[in-house]
Design a protein around this motif. Structure first.
Motif, mmCIF file in Angstrom:
data_model
loop_
_atom_site.group_PDB
_atom_site.id
_atom_site.type_symbol
_atom_site.label_atom_id
_atom_site.label_comp_id
_atom_site.label_asym_id
_atom_site.label_seq_id
_atom_site.Cartn_x
_atom_site.Cartn_y
_atom_site.Cartn_z
ATOM 1 N N ARG A 156 8.926 3.030 -11.640
ATOM 2 C CA ARG A 156 7.704 2.266 -11.930
ATOM 3 C C ARG A 156 7.840 1.503 -13.245
ATOM 4 N NH1 ARG A 156 1.392 4.442 -11.868
ATOM 5 N NH2 ARG A 156 0.502 2.678 -13.009
ATOM 6 N N ARG A 157 8.438 2.134 -14.251
ATOM 7 C CA ARG A 157 8.637 1.434 -15.531
ATOM 8 C C ARG A 157 9.512 0.202 -15.338
ATOM 9 N NH1 ARG A 157 8.998 6.883 -17.464
ATOM 10 N NH2 ARG A 157 11.287 6.802 -17.382
ATOM 11 N N GLN A 158 10.523 0.317 -14.500
ATOM 12 C CA GLN A 158 11.401 -0.823 -14.251
ATOM 13 C C GLN A 158 10.655 -1.948 -13.537
ATOM 14 O OE1 GLN A 158 14.961 0.634 -12.303
ATOM 15 N NE2 GLN A 158 15.191 2.273 -13.817
ATOM 16 N N LEU A 159 9.800 -1.611 -12.579
ATOM 17 C CA LEU A 159 9.014 -2.635 -11.889
ATOM 18 C C LEU A 159 8.069 -3.348 -12.847
ATOM 19 C CD1 LEU A 159 7.937 -1.103 -8.454
ATOM 20 C CD2 LEU A 159 9.946 -2.470 -8.990
ATOM 21 N N GLN A 160 7.508 -2.590 -13.768
ATOM 22 C CA GLN A 160 6.513 -3.170 -14.672
ATOM 23 C C GLN A 160 7.112 -4.151 -15.676
ATOM 24 O OE1 GLN A 160 4.745 0.596 -15.854
ATOM 25 N NE2 GLN A 160 2.938 0.208 -14.590
ATOM 26 N N ALA A 161 8.429 -4.255 -15.704
ATOM 27 C CA ALA A 161 9.076 -5.277 -16.544
ATOM 28 C C ALA A 161 8.950 -6.663 -15.927
ATOM 29 C CB ALA A 161 10.549 -4.923 -16.752
ATOM 30 N N TYR A 162 8.561 -6.743 -14.654
ATOM 31 C CA TYR A 162 8.431 -8.027 -13.960
ATOM 32 C C TYR A 162 7.002 -8.533 -14.100
ATOM 33 C CZ TYR A 162 13.027 -7.147 -11.962
ATOM 34 O OH TYR A 162 14.364 -6.912 -11.811
ATOM 35 N N GLN A 163 6.861 -9.763 -14.527
ATOM 36 C CA GLN A 163 5.550 -10.314 -14.860
ATOM 37 C C GLN A 163 4.664 -10.574 -13.651
ATOM 38 O OE1 GLN A 163 6.260 -13.775 -17.292
ATOM 39 N NE2 GLN A 163 6.951 -12.576 -19.061
ATOM 40 N N THR A 164 5.225 -10.642 -12.464
ATOM 41 C CA THR A 164 4.411 -10.953 -11.287
ATOM 42 C C THR A 164 3.911 -9.696 -10.579
ATOM 43 O OG1 THR A 164 6.422 -11.170 -9.935
ATOM 44 C CG2 THR A 164 5.474 -13.197 -10.888
ATOM 45 N N LEU A 165 4.065 -8.528 -11.222
ATOM 46 C CA LEU A 165 3.563 -7.280 -10.652
ATOM 47 C C LEU A 165 2.179 -6.951 -11.191
ATOM 48 C CD1 LEU A 165 4.019 -4.509 -9.113
ATOM 49 C CD2 LEU A 165 4.753 -3.618 -11.343
ATOM 50 N N ASN A 166 1.308 -6.516 -10.296
ATOM 51 C CA ASN A 166 0.061 -5.872 -10.679
ATOM 52 C C ASN A 166 0.021 -4.523 -9.970
ATOM 53 O OD1 ASN A 166 -2.388 -5.430 -11.912
ATOM 54 N ND2 ASN A 166 -3.574 -6.588 -10.416
ATOM 55 N N TRP A 167 -0.312 -3.471 -10.706
ATOM 56 C CA TRP A 167 -0.296 -2.109 -10.156
ATOM 57 C C TRP A 167 -1.690 -1.512 -10.321
ATOM 58 C CZ3 TRP A 167 4.322 0.841 -8.805
ATOM 59 C CH2 TRP A 167 4.063 2.174 -8.449
ATOM 60 N N MET A 191 8.137 1.057 -3.775
ATOM 61 C CA MET A 191 8.709 0.444 -4.976
ATOM 62 C C MET A 191 10.013 -0.268 -4.672
ATOM 63 S SD MET A 191 7.823 2.885 -8.239
ATOM 64 C CE MET A 191 8.379 4.468 -7.572
ATOM 65 N N ALA A 192 10.823 0.285 -3.769
ATOM 66 C CA ALA A 192 12.078 -0.384 -3.409
ATOM 67 C C ALA A 192 11.797 -1.739 -2.772
ATOM 68 C CB ALA A 192 12.885 0.499 -2.463
ATOM 69 N N ALA A 193 10.757 -1.804 -1.939
ATOM 70 C CA ALA A 193 10.380 -3.080 -1.329
ATOM 71 C C ALA A 193 9.840 -4.045 -2.382
ATOM 72 C CB ALA A 193 9.335 -2.841 -0.241
ATOM 73 N N ALA A 194 8.962 -3.534 -3.237
ATOM 74 C CA ALA A 194 8.367 -4.385 -4.272
ATOM 75 C C ALA A 194 9.430 -4.983 -5.178
ATOM 76 C CB ALA A 194 7.363 -3.574 -5.089
ATOM 77 N N LEU A 195 10.479 -4.222 -5.476
ATOM 78 C CA LEU A 195 11.526 -4.721 -6.367
ATOM 79 C C LEU A 195 12.182 -5.978 -5.803
ATOM 80 C CD1 LEU A 195 13.226 -4.388 -8.919
ATOM 81 C CD2 LEU A 195 14.713 -2.832 -7.633
ATOM 82 N N GLN A 196 12.473 -5.984 -4.507
ATOM 83 C CA GLN A 196 13.100 -7.165 -3.902
ATOM 84 C C GLN A 196 12.183 -8.385 -4.027
ATOM 85 O OE1 GLN A 196 16.135 -6.096 -3.127
ATOM 86 N NE2 GLN A 196 15.275 -4.056 -3.522
ATOM 87 N N ILE A 248 0.861 -1.180 0.000
ATOM 88 C CA ILE A 248 0.000 0.000 0.000
ATOM 89 C C ILE A 248 0.898 1.229 0.000
ATOM 90 C CG2 ILE A 248 -1.818 1.264 1.199
ATOM 91 C CD1 ILE A 248 -2.707 -1.403 2.405
ATOM 92 N N GLY A 249 0.991 1.863 -1.163
ATOM 93 C CA GLY A 249 1.871 3.012 -1.342
ATOM 94 C C GLY A 249 2.935 2.714 -2.375
ATOM 95 N N GLY A 250 2.849 3.392 -3.519
ATOM 96 C CA GLY A 250 3.767 3.105 -4.616
ATOM 97 C C GLY A 250 4.785 4.196 -4.862
#
Length: 296
Positions: free
Chosen positions: A63-74, A15-20, A8-10
């Protein structure tokens, strides 16, 4: 669908947490309200590799870098309520949608409550600042005002002579004792006790006696609280800091509710983009470990 993690919070910490987590091939839902704390600032300073960059572009690039990962939903939306327990959390959005996840991460950021001075809020992030490491250098050794909100303002006034000639406006919020007054004087700080009427132009302080004092920039210590009460809705405890309140966490960034974590400005002091990113990265790694070793 049940996600491994709902963030909760992007902004930067989230985003740093989501990346890991994405790099550990975990399914991640990021829910972002789009209210970055530094959205009023045109440039970000003190963040290695991005010094002077537009903070909006830093966030957009991440955000663009995170969206390269297939297991992300935003999802762009506002999370109003969280409920449940470890492995069975539910997050409710303002539009009525609900999502489930095994773990939660609160990276909501904080709100800034400024002194009730006419013209101050409108200049926040433009000519009124909190952090000298973020904005002091660009004042080019000019005249600096510190508007007191409490004891932390004395610390600001003692530190800021590193960046320019300082005037401390007590504004009825603080009374320096003899020792602090002597220390401020030794640092070249002027103490002004006349109340402030308003702020005008770039950073002009207009006093109640009619005097107008121009400055290169103004610093003040805002009072902080989590930007939304969504963590409290789950029952997460808060703790007091010299700056206000934050979400209480342990060394692994877990809140008082097992399986729910928090990071960034909402869960640590002091605040900066660099520290938020570092805190988020550690929270993401710690959260992943809780999925690998759920009974640890």
């Amino acid at each position: 669908m049940q996600y491994d993690v709902i963030v909760i919070g992007g902004s930067y910490a989230g985003m740093a947490a989501a990346l890991q987590l994405l790099r550990a091939r975990r399914s991640v839902l990021v829910i972002d309200a789009g209210q970055r704390r530094n959205r009023f600032a045109a440039h970000s300073h003190g963040f290695l590799g991005q010094d002077g960059a537009d903070p909006a572009e830093i966030a957009a690039s991440a955000r663009r870098q995170l969206q390269a990962y297939q297991t992300l939903n935003w999802i762009d939306g506002v999370a109003d309520v969280a409920s449940g327990q470890k492995d069975e959390f539910t997050v409710g959005l303002r539009d009525g949608a609900q999502y489930s996840g095994r773990r939660l991460l609160f990276a909501t950021g904080v709100s800034d409550t400024l002194p009730a001075i006419d013209g101050l809020q409108q200049r926040w992030g433009v000519s009124v600042f909190l952090c000298p490491y973020c904005h002091g250098y660009e004042l080019d050794r000019g005249r600096i005002a510190v508007i007191a909100t409490g004891l932390m303002s004395l610390h600001q006034a003692q530190l800021l002579p590193e960046w320019g000639e300082v005037t401390l406006f007590t504004n009825g919020a603080v009374v320096p004792d003899e020792a602090v007054s002597a220390d401020l004087g030794a640092r070249g700080v002027t103490i002004e006790q006349t109340p402030i009427a308003r702020i005008e132009d770039h950073a002009d302080v207009v006093l109640s006696d009619g005097r107008r004092l121009p400055f290169a920039g103004i610093f003040t210590a805002s009072r902080n609280a989590p930007a939304t009460p969504v963590a409290q809705s789950l029952g997460c405890a808060l703790s007091e800091t010299p700056f206000g309140t934050q979400i209480q966490t342990d060394d692994a960034k877990q809140t008082s509710v097992p399986g729910a974590f928090a990071c960034g400005d909402a869960a640590r002091v002091p605040h900066s983009l660099s520290l938020a990113v570092a805190d988020g990265a550690w929270a993401g790694a710690s959260l992943h470990r809780s999925l690998v070793w759920p009974d640890a």
